[in-house]
Motif scaffolding. Structure first.
Motif, PDB file in Angstrom:
ATOM      1  N   ASP A  62       9.366   7.558   5.064  1.00 39.05           N
ATOM      2  CA  ASP A  62       8.508   7.262   5.936  1.00 39.05           C
ATOM      3  C   ASP A  62       7.012   8.001   5.381  1.00 39.05           C
ATOM      4  O   ASP A  62       5.794   7.229   5.770  1.00 39.05           O
ATOM      5  CB  ASP A  62       8.445   7.716   7.412  1.00 39.05           C
ATOM      6  N   SER A  65       5.387   5.698   2.766  1.00 34.37           N
ATOM      7  CA  SER A  65       4.917   4.402   3.107  1.00 34.37           C
ATOM      8  C   SER A  65       3.823   4.572   4.190  1.00 34.37           C
ATOM      9  O   SER A  65       2.830   3.732   4.031  1.00 34.37           O
ATOM     10  CB  SER A  65       6.191   3.792   4.060  1.00 34.37           C
ATOM     11  N   ASP A  66       3.917   5.530   5.119  1.00 34.90           N
ATOM     12  CA  ASP A  66       2.833   5.614   6.011  1.00 34.90           C
ATOM     13  C   ASP A  66       1.593   6.143   5.167  1.00 34.90           C
ATOM     14  O   ASP A  66       0.508   5.734   5.641  1.00 34.90           O
ATOM     15  CB  ASP A  66       3.057   6.753   7.025  1.00 34.90           C
ATOM     16  N   SER A  69       0.087   3.034   3.438  1.00 34.30           N
ATOM     17  CA  SER A  69      -0.401   2.049   4.459  1.00 34.30           C
ATOM     18  C   SER A  69      -1.931   2.495   4.936  1.00 34.30           C
ATOM     19  O   SER A  69      -2.664   1.943   4.917  1.00 34.30           O
ATOM     20  CB  SER A  69       0.661   2.078   5.612  1.00 34.30           C
ATOM     21  N   GLN A  73      -5.819   0.932   4.328  1.00 38.78           N
ATOM     22  CA  GLN A  73      -6.240   0.126   5.386  1.00 38.78           C
ATOM     23  C   GLN A  73      -7.437  -0.693   5.114  1.00 38.78           C
ATOM     24  O   GLN A  73      -8.396   0.034   4.730  1.00 38.78           O
ATOM     25  CB  GLN A  73      -6.542   1.234   6.569  1.00 38.78           C
ATOM     26  N   ARG A 123      11.372  -0.984   3.753  1.00 45.14           N
ATOM     27  CA  ARG A 123      10.053  -0.617   4.591  1.00 45.14           C
ATOM     28  C   ARG A 123       9.002  -0.443   3.661  1.00 45.14           C
ATOM     29  O   ARG A 123       7.731  -0.967   3.536  1.00 45.14           O
ATOM     30  CB  ARG A 123      10.204   0.335   5.429  1.00 45.14           C
ATOM     31  N   MET A 124       9.264   0.385   2.541  1.00 43.97           N
ATOM     32  CA  MET A 124       8.309   0.878   1.364  1.00 43.97           C
ATOM     33  C   MET A 124       7.833  -0.556   0.773  1.00 43.97           C
ATOM     34  O   MET A 124       6.458  -0.796   0.659  1.00 43.97           O
ATOM     35  CB  MET A 124       9.002   1.661   0.477  1.00 43.97           C
ATOM     36  N   ASP A 126       8.058  -3.692   2.076  1.00 46.10           N
ATOM     37  CA  ASP A 126       7.209  -4.523   3.028  1.00 46.10           C
ATOM     38  C   ASP A 126       5.702  -3.830   3.081  1.00 46.10           C
ATOM     39  O   ASP A 126       4.753  -4.688   3.451  1.00 46.10           O
ATOM     40  CB  ASP A 126       7.895  -4.505   4.383  1.00 46.10           C
ATOM     41  N   THR A 127       5.582  -2.501   3.147  1.00 44.81           N
ATOM     42  CA  THR A 127       4.428  -2.001   3.180  1.00 44.81           C
ATOM     43  C   THR A 127       3.353  -2.464   2.080  1.00 44.81           C
ATOM     44  O   THR A 127       2.104  -2.624   2.351  1.00 44.81           O
ATOM     45  CB  THR A 127       4.328  -0.391   3.321  1.00 44.81           C
ATOM     46  N   ASP A 130       2.985  -6.537   2.517  1.00 47.92           N
ATOM     47  CA  ASP A 130       2.310  -6.982   3.327  1.00 47.92           C
ATOM     48  C   ASP A 130       0.700  -6.435   3.293  1.00 47.92           C
ATOM     49  O   ASP A 130       0.091  -7.358   3.577  1.00 47.92           O
ATOM     50  CB  ASP A 130       2.855  -6.439   4.706  1.00 47.92           C
ATOM     51  N   THR A 131       0.430  -5.471   2.928  1.00 43.50           N
ATOM     52  CA  THR A 131      -0.683  -4.958   2.779  1.00 43.50           C
ATOM     53  C   THR A 131      -1.705  -5.458   1.571  1.00 43.50           C
ATOM     54  O   THR A 131      -2.722  -5.640   1.920  1.00 43.50           O
ATOM     55  CB  THR A 131      -0.705  -3.389   2.763  1.00 43.50           C
TER      56      THR A 131
END
Length: 186
Positions: A62, A65-66, A69, A73, A123-124, A126-127, A130-131
């Protein structure tokens, strides 16, 4: 020390222990001794050794990934990918987090660990997807490159003079992924 402070302390100690020794080699006894508590108290906080490991490995994924992201931004496309790549590269300096991720992959013979690592890798993905809004081939190339960087960072090759070590330390330029698309990969 409050319960949340104690929990935080134990997580920090356990992170180093699991990063260095993995799921099966880590010692709850050592974690408890360093925290100045009993093994029973560690088990009361986390339930099982594996539950503690899963929490740490999930958090390690996380953080990457965070971080990516947050770095991208408001950006899209290759610009976002360049920002994510820069953050990813910076994140490699956190050796404990990096090694926890690799220990997660190494313990994927256990179905619970495998499920967690799959979810966090998803999740990574998708991050990034999607971004950036980029195609799967570009996302895959970016993440594959990241996995190479993970392994190189784990090998600690900064001081090696061998040609291969110099090659893998080469800084990535932002335009690296411009030519990698679904169309060019057919």
């Amino acid at each position: 020390m409050s319960g949340s402070e104690r929990r935080s302390q134990v997580l920090g100690i356990a992170a180093g222990e699991f990063a260095d020794h993995g799921l099966h080699g880590a010692s709850i006894e050592m974690i408890a001794r360093e925290a100045g508590i009993t093994q029973a108290y560690v088990f009361r906080m986390f339930g099982t050794k594996k539950a503690l490991f899963l929490e740490l490995v999930g958090a390690a994924f996380d953080r990457f990934s965070d971080g990516m992201s947050q770095a991208a931004q408001g950006a899209r496309g290759l610009g976002a990918l360049a920002l994510m790549g820069a953050r990813y590269y910076e994140s490699l300096a956190d050796r404990t987090t990096l090694l926890l991720q690799l220990q997660g992959f190494a313990a994927c013979g256990d179905s619970e660990v495998r499920d967690l690592v799959r979810t966090r890798l998803g999740r990574m993905w998708d991050t990034v997807a999607d971004t950036t809004g980029l195609d799967p081939v570009t996302v895959k190339s970016f993440l594959a490159f990241g996995m190479l960087l993970n392994n190189v960072a784990a090998l600690d090759v900064d001081d090696l003079a061998e040609p291969w070590a110099k090659g893998v330390r080469t800084r990535i330029q932002a335009g690296l992924f411009e030519h990698i698309t679904t169309d060019t990969n057919r």
